[in-house]
Design a protein around this motif. Structure first.
Motif, PDB file in Angstrom:
ATOM      1  N   ALA A 141      -4.848  -1.026  -7.268  1.00 32.35           N
ATOM      2  CA  ALA A 141      -4.670  -0.131  -6.120  1.00 32.35           C
ATOM      3  C   ALA A 141      -5.931  -0.112  -5.261  1.00 32.35           C
ATOM      4  O   ALA A 141      -5.848  -0.204  -4.025  1.00 32.35           O
ATOM      5  CB  ALA A 141      -4.327   1.280  -6.596  1.00 32.35           C
TER       6      ALA A 141
ATOM      7  N   ARG B  53       0.842  -1.206   0.000  1.00 36.45           N
ATOM      8  CA  ARG B  53       0.000   0.000   0.000  1.00 36.45           C
ATOM      9  C   ARG B  53       0.873   1.251   0.000  1.00 36.45           C
ATOM     10  O   ARG B  53       0.612   2.199  -0.741  1.00 36.45           O
ATOM     11  CB  ARG B  53      -0.925  -0.006   1.216  1.00 36.45           C
ATOM     12  CG  ARG B  53      -1.869   1.188   1.246  1.00 36.45           C
ATOM     13  CD  ARG B  53      -2.730   1.188   2.484  1.00 36.45           C
ATOM     14  NE  ARG B  53      -2.085   1.613   3.677  1.00 36.45           N
ATOM     15  CZ  ARG B  53      -1.774   2.878   4.013  1.00 36.45           C
ATOM     16  NH1 ARG B  53      -2.033   3.852   3.189  1.00 36.45           N
ATOM     17  NH2 ARG B  53      -1.211   3.169   5.153  1.00 36.45           N
ATOM     18  N   ASP B  54       1.929   1.251   0.793  1.00 35.16           N
ATOM     19  CA  ASP B  54       2.826   2.410   0.847  1.00 35.16           C
ATOM     20  C   ASP B  54       3.498   2.656  -0.503  1.00 35.16           C
ATOM     21  O   ASP B  54       3.656   3.795  -0.928  1.00 35.16           O
ATOM     22  CB  ASP B  54       3.893   2.222   1.927  1.00 35.16           C
ATOM     23  CG  ASP B  54       3.304   2.257   3.326  1.00 35.16           C
ATOM     24  OD1 ASP B  54       2.160   2.731   3.483  1.00 35.16           O
ATOM     25  OD2 ASP B  54       3.980   1.777   4.257  1.00 35.16           O
TER      26      ASP B  54
ATOM     27  N   ILE C 235      -6.083  -3.309  -3.204  1.00 38.29           N
ATOM     28  CA  ILE C 235      -5.123  -3.301  -2.088  1.00 38.29           C
ATOM     29  C   ILE C 235      -5.600  -2.367  -0.974  1.00 38.29           C
ATOM     30  O   ILE C 235      -5.538  -2.707   0.212  1.00 38.29           O
ATOM     31  CB  ILE C 235      -3.714  -2.911  -2.573  1.00 38.29           C
ATOM     32  CG1 ILE C 235      -3.164  -3.967  -3.532  1.00 38.29           C
ATOM     33  CG2 ILE C 235      -2.764  -2.687  -1.396  1.00 38.29           C
ATOM     34  CD1 ILE C 235      -3.032  -5.365  -2.942  1.00 38.29           C
ATOM     35  N   PHE C 236      -6.099  -1.184  -1.328  1.00 41.58           N
ATOM     36  CA  PHE C 236      -6.587  -0.246  -0.306  1.00 41.58           C
ATOM     37  C   PHE C 236      -7.778  -0.827   0.450  1.00 41.58           C
ATOM     38  O   PHE C 236      -7.888  -0.666   1.665  1.00 41.58           O
ATOM     39  CB  PHE C 236      -6.948   1.097  -0.923  1.00 41.58           C
ATOM     40  CG  PHE C 236      -5.756   1.887  -1.391  1.00 41.58           C
ATOM     41  CD1 PHE C 236      -4.566   1.896  -0.688  1.00 41.58           C
ATOM     42  CD2 PHE C 236      -5.812   2.616  -2.568  1.00 41.58           C
ATOM     43  CE1 PHE C 236      -3.470   2.612  -1.125  1.00 41.58           C
ATOM     44  CE2 PHE C 236      -4.718   3.338  -3.014  1.00 41.58           C
ATOM     45  CZ  PHE C 236      -3.553   3.340  -2.287  1.00 41.58           C
TER      46      PHE C 236
ATOM     47  N   TYR D 211      -6.512  -3.343   2.895  1.00 41.61           N
ATOM     48  CA  TYR D 211      -5.868  -2.656   4.015  1.00 41.61           C
ATOM     49  C   TYR D 211      -6.918  -2.116   4.992  1.00 41.61           C
ATOM     50  O   TYR D 211      -6.786  -2.265   6.201  1.00 41.61           O
ATOM     51  CB  TYR D 211      -4.981  -1.535   3.508  1.00 41.61           C
ATOM     52  CG  TYR D 211      -4.289  -0.770   4.611  1.00 41.61           C
ATOM     53  CD1 TYR D 211      -3.160  -1.278   5.232  1.00 41.61           C
ATOM     54  CD2 TYR D 211      -4.775   0.463   5.040  1.00 41.61           C
ATOM     55  CE1 TYR D 211      -2.532  -0.600   6.260  1.00 41.61           C
ATOM     56  CE2 TYR D 211      -4.150   1.161   6.067  1.00 41.61           C
ATOM     57  CZ  TYR D 211      -3.041   0.626   6.666  1.00 41.61           C
ATOM     58  OH  TYR D 211      -2.433   1.307   7.682  1.00 41.61           O
TER      59      TYR D 211
END
Length: 96
Positions: free
Chosen positions: A29, A3-4, A32-33, A36
């Protein structure tokens, strides 16, 4: 760490993607977000989700490798080699 790295990439290199490459990156993306956020909210990450993540990571890796090979074949970049050492150093910043 993934994520970073996505946040880093979005802030510095995202605008360099071709229009046709935006959707696959944005979809990955977003996935993944979402993962998270579910993890942060302490929701149970089931084995099914882990297997789904593995499949998504594998597919995205193939997409990135294919995209990079296409970039390397572009006439305007043919004489400019990919800086592998620089990429490894950047990656190490996100691996803890």
């Amino acid at each position: 760490m993934l994520r970073d790295f996505i946040i880093y990439f979005q802030s510095l290199s995202f605008t360099l993607l071709r229009y046709s490459d935006l959707e696959p990156f944005e979809d990955f993306a977003r996935y993944i977000f979402d993962l998270y956020e579910n993890y942060v909210e302490e929701k149970k990450v089931e084995e099914i989700r882990i297997n789904e993540l593995k499949e998504r990571l594998h597919s995205f890796r193939i997409y990135v490798e294919t995209t990079l090979s296409h970039v390397n074949n572009r006439a305007e970049l043919r004489e400019i080699p990919f800086h592998t050492e620089g990429a490894k150093e950047l990656l190490e910043q996100f691996i803890i």
